[in-house]
Design a protein around this motif. Structure first.
Motif, PDB file in Angstrom:
ATOM      1  N   GLY A 171     104.364  10.595  17.949  1.00  0.00           N
ATOM      2  CA  GLY A 171     104.355  12.056  17.357  1.00  0.00           C
ATOM      3  C   GLY A 171     103.557  12.547  16.479  1.00  0.00           C
ATOM      4  N   ALA A 172     102.483  11.553  16.283  1.00  0.00           N
ATOM      5  CA  ALA A 172     101.550  11.800  15.092  1.00  0.00           C
ATOM      6  C   ALA A 172     100.090  11.808  15.518  1.00  0.00           C
ATOM      7  CB  ALA A 172     101.775  11.060  13.793  1.00  0.00           C
ATOM      8  N   LEU A 173      99.268  12.515  15.052  1.00  0.00           N
ATOM      9  CA  LEU A 173      97.752  12.672  15.400  1.00  0.00           C
ATOM     10  C   LEU A 173      96.884  12.281  14.227  1.00  0.00           C
ATOM     11  CD1 LEU A 173      95.579  14.738  17.464  1.00  0.00           C
ATOM     12  CD2 LEU A 173      94.985  14.337  15.066  1.00  0.00           C
ATOM     13  N   THR A 174      96.128  11.383  13.923  1.00  0.00           N
ATOM     14  CA  THR A 174      95.269  11.004  12.767  1.00  0.00           C
ATOM     15  C   THR A 174      93.776  11.058  13.408  1.00  0.00           C
ATOM     16  OG1 THR A 174      95.428   8.587  13.056  1.00  0.00           O
ATOM     17  CG2 THR A 174      96.963   9.790  11.443  1.00  0.00           C
ATOM     18  N   ALA A 175      92.766  11.583  12.625  1.00  0.00           N
ATOM     19  CA  ALA A 175      91.458  11.497  12.910  1.00  0.00           C
ATOM     20  C   ALA A 175      90.686  11.703  11.889  1.00  0.00           C
ATOM     21  CB  ALA A 175      91.245  12.583  13.933  1.00  0.00           C
ATOM     22  N   GLU A 176      89.499  10.852  11.899  1.00  0.00           N
ATOM     23  CA  GLU A 176      88.395  10.749  10.984  1.00  0.00           C
ATOM     24  C   GLU A 176      87.131  11.052  11.421  1.00  0.00           C
ATOM     25  OE1 GLU A 176      88.610   7.508   8.545  1.00  0.00           O
ATOM     26  OE2 GLU A 176      90.558   7.623   7.549  1.00  0.00           O
ATOM     27  N   GLY A 177      86.419  11.827  10.857  1.00  0.00           N
ATOM     28  CA  GLY A 177      84.920  12.146  11.429  1.00  0.00           C
ATOM     29  C   GLY A 177      83.913  12.751  10.399  1.00  0.00           C
ATOM     30  N   VAL A 178      82.868  12.988  10.728  1.00  0.00           N
ATOM     31  CA  VAL A 178      81.597  13.322   9.858  1.00  0.00           C
ATOM     32  C   VAL A 178      81.046  14.608  10.548  1.00  0.00           C
ATOM     33  CG1 VAL A 178      79.522  13.126   8.742  1.00  0.00           C
ATOM     34  CG2 VAL A 178      81.256  11.157   8.879  1.00  0.00           C
ATOM     35  N   LEU A 179      80.939  15.697   9.798  1.00  0.00           N
ATOM     36  CA  LEU A 179      80.111  16.912  10.206  1.00  0.00           C
ATOM     37  C   LEU A 179      78.982  17.184   9.391  1.00  0.00           C
ATOM     38  CD1 LEU A 179      81.630  20.449  11.310  1.00  0.00           C
ATOM     39  CD2 LEU A 179      79.784  20.324   9.723  1.00  0.00           C
ATOM     40  N   VAL A 180      77.775  17.255   9.621  1.00  0.00           N
ATOM     41  CA  VAL A 180      76.523  17.752   8.851  1.00  0.00           C
ATOM     42  C   VAL A 180      76.045  19.066   9.265  1.00  0.00           C
ATOM     43  CG1 VAL A 180      74.167  16.978   8.137  1.00  0.00           C
ATOM     44  CG2 VAL A 180      76.023  15.434   8.694  1.00  0.00           C
ATOM     45  N   PHE A 181      76.076  20.035   8.270  1.00  0.00           N
ATOM     46  CA  PHE A 181      75.535  21.380   8.601  1.00  0.00           C
ATOM     47  C   PHE A 181      74.333  21.756   7.940  1.00  0.00           C
ATOM     48  CE2 PHE A 181      78.774  22.019   5.396  1.00  0.00           C
ATOM     49  CZ  PHE A 181      78.200  23.067   4.727  1.00  0.00           C
ATOM     50  N   ASN A 182      73.710  22.643   8.343  1.00  0.00           N
ATOM     51  CA  ASN A 182      72.619  23.084   7.781  1.00  0.00           C
ATOM     52  C   ASN A 182      72.930  24.293   6.660  1.00  0.00           C
ATOM     53  OD1 ASN A 182      70.085  24.814   6.614  1.00  0.00           O
ATOM     54  ND2 ASN A 182      69.073  23.789   8.357  1.00  0.00           N
ATOM     55  N   ARG A 183      73.048  24.416   5.365  1.00  0.00           N
ATOM     56  CA  ARG A 183      73.543  25.402   4.648  1.00  0.00           C
ATOM     57  C   ARG A 183      72.837  26.700   4.743  1.00  0.00           C
ATOM     58  NH1 ARG A 183      70.295  25.722   0.040  1.00  0.00           N
ATOM     59  NH2 ARG A 183      68.597  24.233  -0.222  1.00  0.00           N
ATOM     60  N   GLN A 184      71.690  26.624   5.182  1.00  0.00           N
ATOM     61  CA  GLN A 184      70.724  27.832   5.222  1.00  0.00           C
ATOM     62  C   GLN A 184      71.337  28.701   6.508  1.00  0.00           C
ATOM     63  OE1 GLN A 184      68.395  28.600   3.270  1.00  0.00           O
ATOM     64  NE2 GLN A 184      67.653  26.728   2.307  1.00  0.00           N
ATOM     65  N   ASP A 185      71.927  28.150   7.400  1.00  0.00           N
ATOM     66  CA  ASP A 185      72.554  28.867   8.504  1.00  0.00           C
ATOM     67  C   ASP A 185      73.624  29.828   8.007  1.00  0.00           C
ATOM     68  OD1 ASP A 185      70.807  27.711  10.346  1.00  0.00           O
ATOM     69  OD2 ASP A 185      72.226  25.886  10.645  1.00  0.00           O
ATOM     70  N   TYR A 186      74.204  29.458   6.801  1.00  0.00           N
ATOM     71  CA  TYR A 186      75.542  30.212   6.445  1.00  0.00           C
ATOM     72  C   TYR A 186      75.068  30.973   4.938  1.00  0.00           C
ATOM     73  CZ  TYR A 186      77.636  27.211   9.755  1.00  0.00           C
ATOM     74  OH  TYR A 186      77.907  26.330  10.842  1.00  0.00           O
ATOM     75  N   ASP A 187      73.978  31.120   4.815  1.00  0.00           N
ATOM     76  CA  ASP A 187      73.532  31.720   3.321  1.00  0.00           C
ATOM     77  C   ASP A 187      73.926  31.139   2.390  1.00  0.00           C
ATOM     78  OD1 ASP A 187      72.090  33.688   4.852  1.00  0.00           O
ATOM     79  OD2 ASP A 187      73.696  35.298   4.942  1.00  0.00           O
ATOM     80  N   VAL A 188      74.070  29.829   2.338  1.00  0.00           N
ATOM     81  CA  VAL A 188      74.298  29.109   1.214  1.00  0.00           C
ATOM     82  C   VAL A 188      73.016  28.551   0.488  1.00  0.00           C
ATOM     83  CG1 VAL A 188      75.576  26.993  -0.023  1.00  0.00           C
ATOM     84  CG2 VAL A 188      76.561  28.231   2.467  1.00  0.00           C
ATOM     85  N   LYS A 189      72.444  29.265  -0.276  1.00  0.00           N
ATOM     86  CA  LYS A 189      70.834  28.972  -0.759  1.00  0.00           C
ATOM     87  C   LYS A 189      70.826  29.647  -2.333  1.00  0.00           C
ATOM     88  CE  LYS A 189      69.634  31.414   2.746  1.00  0.00           C
ATOM     89  NZ  LYS A 189      68.635  32.210   3.776  1.00  0.00           N
ATOM     90  N   TRP A 190      69.968  28.720  -2.812  1.00  0.00           N
ATOM     91  CA  TRP A 190      69.927  29.070  -4.452  1.00  0.00           C
ATOM     92  C   TRP A 190      68.775  30.320  -4.312  1.00  0.00           C
ATOM     93  CZ3 TRP A 190      69.462  24.167  -8.200  1.00  0.00           C
ATOM     94  CH2 TRP A 190      69.859  24.706  -9.359  1.00  0.00           C
ATOM     95  N   VAL A 191      69.266  31.324  -4.933  1.00  0.00           N
ATOM     96  CA  VAL A 191      68.344  32.580  -4.982  1.00  0.00           C
ATOM     97  C   VAL A 191      67.009  32.293  -5.604  1.00  0.00           C
ATOM     98  CG1 VAL A 191      70.319  34.136  -4.960  1.00  0.00           C
ATOM     99  CG2 VAL A 191      69.342  33.449  -6.994  1.00  0.00           C
ATOM    100  N   HIS A 192      66.984  31.504  -6.531  1.00  0.00           N
ATOM    101  CA  HIS A 192      65.613  31.116  -7.019  1.00  0.00           C
ATOM    102  C   HIS A 192      64.858  30.266  -5.933  1.00  0.00           C
ATOM    103  CE1 HIS A 192      62.368  29.555  -9.404  1.00  0.00           C
ATOM    104  NE2 HIS A 192      62.675  30.379 -10.337  1.00  0.00           N
ATOM    105  N   PHE A 193      63.712  30.792  -5.597  1.00  0.00           N
ATOM    106  CA  PHE A 193      62.883  29.970  -4.160  1.00  0.00           C
ATOM    107  C   PHE A 193      62.621  28.654  -4.626  1.00  0.00           C
ATOM    108  CE2 PHE A 193      58.922  29.095  -2.221  1.00  0.00           C
ATOM    109  CZ  PHE A 193      59.306  28.973  -1.084  1.00  0.00           C
ATOM    110  N   MET A 194      61.978  28.293  -5.842  1.00  0.00           N
ATOM    111  CA  MET A 194      61.333  27.095  -6.128  1.00  0.00           C
ATOM    112  C   MET A 194      62.630  26.211  -6.203  1.00  0.00           C
ATOM    113  SD  MET A 194      58.278  26.971  -5.801  1.00  0.00           S
ATOM    114  CE  MET A 194      57.908  25.478  -6.605  1.00  0.00           C
TER     115      MET A 194
END
Length: 214
Positions: A171-194
């Protein structure tokens, strides 16, 4: 009808009755097996326990050093047929970001852990005030890969979790895993270009989920 014919007829009736009984027994056994198999593969929904589930994150700065920490699971559910995940949704509380790399911080303005949390919460990164949650909607599983739609800052993209372990039992479910995402795809970016150039685009998420049958 002579005695020999009578004996032959009687033997035939006994044989027919025996075959019928055997046939009925097999049908019952097969029916029971089919029922058990159906029960084992029926879709079951498991409710995620936020207090026992953990999401760890890690980001790097130009490969020199990085920040890592944890963030809380708000709620979620996982649907499985047997040991195969078929659906679900995990909601992450973006207001609960906690850095754990204590060696990177100092007790001075701009170098405290609270300063990093404040910056990650702004529009430079996760814009938490406007988007207080992120979600992962499970679509399918193939082998050790669980595919779903990741939504951050209102942007949605298909991503994959690579499972390191998973168990469905009692009656239980356990799971572990890794997800790697590109932050640029989600507009997660430092506004200062450099400054944005020195940050790694990849953010690693390690997910540990514990859930119980609803």
């Amino acid at each position: 009808m002579n005695l020999t014919s009578t004996k032959t007829l009687f033997a035939s009736l006994i044989a027919a009755g025996f075959l019928t009984a055997c046939g009925g027994g097999n049908a019952t056994t097969e029916s029971s097996a089919e029922t058990a198999t159906t029960e084992e593969t029926a879709a079951v929904t498991y409710t995620v326990d936020p207090t026992s589930s953990v999401v760890a994150w890690k980001g790097e700065v130009a490969g020199v050093y990085g920040h890592n920490g944890v963030i809380e699971v708000a709620n979620g559910s996982v649907t499985a047929e047997g040991t195969q995940v078929t659906g679900g949704n995990i909601t992450i509380d973006m207001t609960s970001i906690v850095p754990l790399d204590s060696a990177s911080f100092k007790d001075e303005e701009g170098r405290r852990a609270s300063d990093l949390v404040g910056h990650l919460s702004t529009g430079d990164f996760f814009l938490v005030e406007e988007f207080p949650t992120a979600t992962f909607t499970i679509k399918s599983q193939e082998g050790t890969k669980v595919t779903g739609d990741l939504t951050i800052r209102g942007k949605t993209k298909e991503e994959t979790i690579e499972l390191s372990s998973m168990e469905v039992a009692n009656g239980a479910l356990t799971a572990e895993g890794v997800l790697v995402f590109n932050r640029q795809d989600y507009d997660v970016k430092w506004v200062h270009f450099m400054k944005d150039m020195v940050l790694s685009d990849n953010i690693e998420i390690k997910v540990s989920i514990k859930a119980a049958k609803s």
